[in-house]
Design a protein around this motif. Structure first.
Motif, short mmCIF file in Angstrom:
data_model
loop_
_atom_site.label_atom_id
_atom_site.label_comp_id
_atom_site.label_asym_id
_atom_site.label_seq_id
_atom_site.Cartn_x
_atom_site.Cartn_y
_atom_site.Cartn_z
N ALA A 134 0.90 -1.19 0.05
CA ALA A 134 -0.23 0.00 -0.03
C ALA A 134 0.96 1.26 -0.15
CB ALA A 134 -0.89 -0.05 1.08
N GLN A 135 1.98 1.45 0.70
CA GLN A 135 2.95 2.30 0.80
C GLN A 135 3.44 2.44 -0.60
OE1 GLN A 135 5.70 1.99 3.85
NE2 GLN A 135 4.04 1.47 5.41
N ARG A 136 3.89 1.41 -1.18
CA ARG A 136 4.79 1.39 -2.34
C ARG A 136 3.71 2.13 -3.62
NH1 ARG A 136 7.16 -3.15 -0.16
NH2 ARG A 136 5.61 -4.49 -0.72
N GLU A 137 2.49 1.73 -3.41
CA GLU A 137 1.44 2.09 -4.46
C GLU A 137 1.24 3.61 -4.37
OE1 GLU A 137 -2.29 0.27 -3.87
OE2 GLU A 137 -1.74 -1.62 -4.10
N ARG A 138 1.26 4.25 -3.21
CA ARG A 138 1.30 5.69 -2.91
C ARG A 138 2.62 6.28 -3.46
NH1 ARG A 138 3.89 8.51 0.56
NH2 ARG A 138 4.34 6.89 2.00
N GLN A 139 3.59 5.51 -3.29
CA GLN A 139 4.94 6.13 -3.55
C GLN A 139 5.06 6.08 -5.19
OE1 GLN A 139 7.53 3.39 -1.31
NE2 GLN A 139 7.08 4.73 0.64
N ALA A 140 4.60 5.08 -5.70
CA ALA A 140 4.51 5.04 -7.40
C ALA A 140 3.75 6.14 -7.83
CB ALA A 140 3.81 3.57 -7.83
N LEU A 141 2.52 6.39 -7.31
CA LEU A 141 1.56 7.75 -7.77
C LEU A 141 2.38 8.77 -7.46
CD1 LEU A 141 -1.57 6.74 -5.91
CD2 LEU A 141 -1.38 6.98 -8.36
N ALA A 142 3.21 9.03 -6.34
CA ALA A 142 4.21 10.23 -6.44
C ALA A 142 5.24 10.26 -7.44
CB ALA A 142 4.85 10.28 -4.76
N LEU A 143 5.66 9.11 -7.61
CA LEU A 143 6.67 9.00 -8.65
C LEU A 143 6.34 9.61 -10.11
CD1 LEU A 143 8.55 5.79 -7.90
CD2 LEU A 143 9.43 8.23 -7.67
N SER A 144 5.12 9.02 -10.33
CA SER A 144 4.42 9.69 -11.75
C SER A 144 4.25 11.10 -11.68
CB SER A 144 3.26 8.68 -12.04
OG SER A 144 2.09 8.86 -11.00
N ASP A 145 4.00 11.64 -10.36
CA ASP A 145 3.64 13.07 -10.48
C ASP A 145 4.95 14.00 -10.32
OD1 ASP A 145 0.94 12.76 -9.86
OD2 ASP A 145 0.97 12.94 -7.77
N LEU A 146 6.13 13.21 -10.07
CA LEU A 146 7.18 14.08 -9.97
C LEU A 146 7.56 14.02 -11.47
CD1 LEU A 146 10.03 14.77 -8.50
CD2 LEU A 146 10.65 12.52 -8.44
N ASP A 147 7.67 12.69 -12.08
CA ASP A 147 7.76 12.74 -13.76
C ASP A 147 7.17 13.87 -14.45
OD1 ASP A 147 8.80 11.94 -16.20
OD2 ASP A 147 6.83 10.97 -16.30
#
Length: 277
Positions: A134-147
């Motif tokens: 669940a944390q990694r899902e949130r982090q993946a979303l943040a990575l796509s925003d960072l990109d």
């Protein structure tokens, strides 16, 4: 067009025979001659030794001025190294209420490629426990925003230790196979494009990994593919390309009885260019 070699490796901080491992990592980096490198679990004073004589320009998360997360002095942080001087444009802190003690920050840097312009390079390390998807899902979303905040015309390169197998929701999201929170994105997985075999990077056959696998997994012969090189989608970069020509493991065999890390690294060779207009 520019040929670009990308490497990612979890350095495993200073555990084991740190001096012998650092010398081995440095020798292999010299041999591989990469252009863009993501390093995880590296202490600030380790980075100069790891890239000495490689011609690479390095930045450790500790140099960015961001708030130092807890446990960095024990587990190390994230570092990047590039053939051409880079410019860090943001450092993402992936901690949150569900991951308060994550010691690794995610740097995003613009790297100038000769005759092509800047490419965005992102170097994540996500939550490591098996029950933290669940944390990694949130982090993946943040990575796509960072990109999305910093991407250039050239396809984004994202490399690091994602602590998740290809069938995990976080990886499926990044590779366009499922949505998260009503959102979707797409990156190419370099191993899936040009790698051979399962591409496992964290395996019980590696004695450096065996102890933690025994503690965290407790299943014999365990292997996982946790380390990735992702390439930005044509949908986000319609006027450029980054063809993955080869993907393979590195740091995956002992030298004189020394294993470089508890992870194996990943190497990808790319052809990067702009499409005619």
């Amino acid at each position: 067009m520019t040929n670009l070699r990308v490497v990612t490796l979890n350095v495993w901080n200073t555990r084991g025979d740190a001096a012998a491992r650092a010398a081995l990592i440095n020798a292999e980096l010299r041999r591989l001659a990469p252009d863009v490198v993501a390093l995880q679990e590296v202490l600030p004073d380790q980075l100069p030794e790891l890239i000495e004589g490689t011609g690479l320009h390095g930045t450790h998360q500790a140099q960015t001025g961001a708030t130092a997360p807890p446990h960095v002095d024990r587990y190390g942080g994230t570092a990047i190294a590039t053939r051409w001087p880079h410019r860090v444009v943001e450092v993402l802190d992936q901690r949150g209420a569900d991951a308060p003690d994550l010691p690794w920050l995610t740097p995003a840097a613009l790297v100038p490629l000769p005759d092509l312009g800047d490419v965005l390079f992102i170097a994540p390390t996500t939550s490591f426990r098996l029950d933290m998807e669940a944390q990694r899902e949130r982090q993946a979303l943040a990575l796509s925003d960072l990109d999305a905040r910093h991407r250039t015309a050239l396809p984004t390169i994202m490399a690091g230790d994602f602590n998740a197998n290809p069938d995990a929701a976080s990886i499926r999201y990044l590779t366009g196979r499922q949505s998260l929170s009503g959102r979707s994105t797409h990156f190419h997985d370099a191993w899936e494009v040009a790698g051979a075999g399962p591409g496992h990077t964290w395996c019980a056959e590696n004695p450096n990994a065996a102890e933690d696998i025994g503690r965290l997994v407790r299943q014999p012969g365990h292997c996982s593919r946790f380390d990735y090189i992702f390439i930005g989608s044509p949908h986000a970069h319609p006027h450029a390309f980054a063809h993955v020509r080869d993907a393979r493991l590195a740091f995956d065999k002992p030298v004189d009885g020394v294993w470089a890390s508890d992870h194996y690294g990943v190497v990808a060779d790319l052809e990067v260019g702009l499409l005619p207009t």
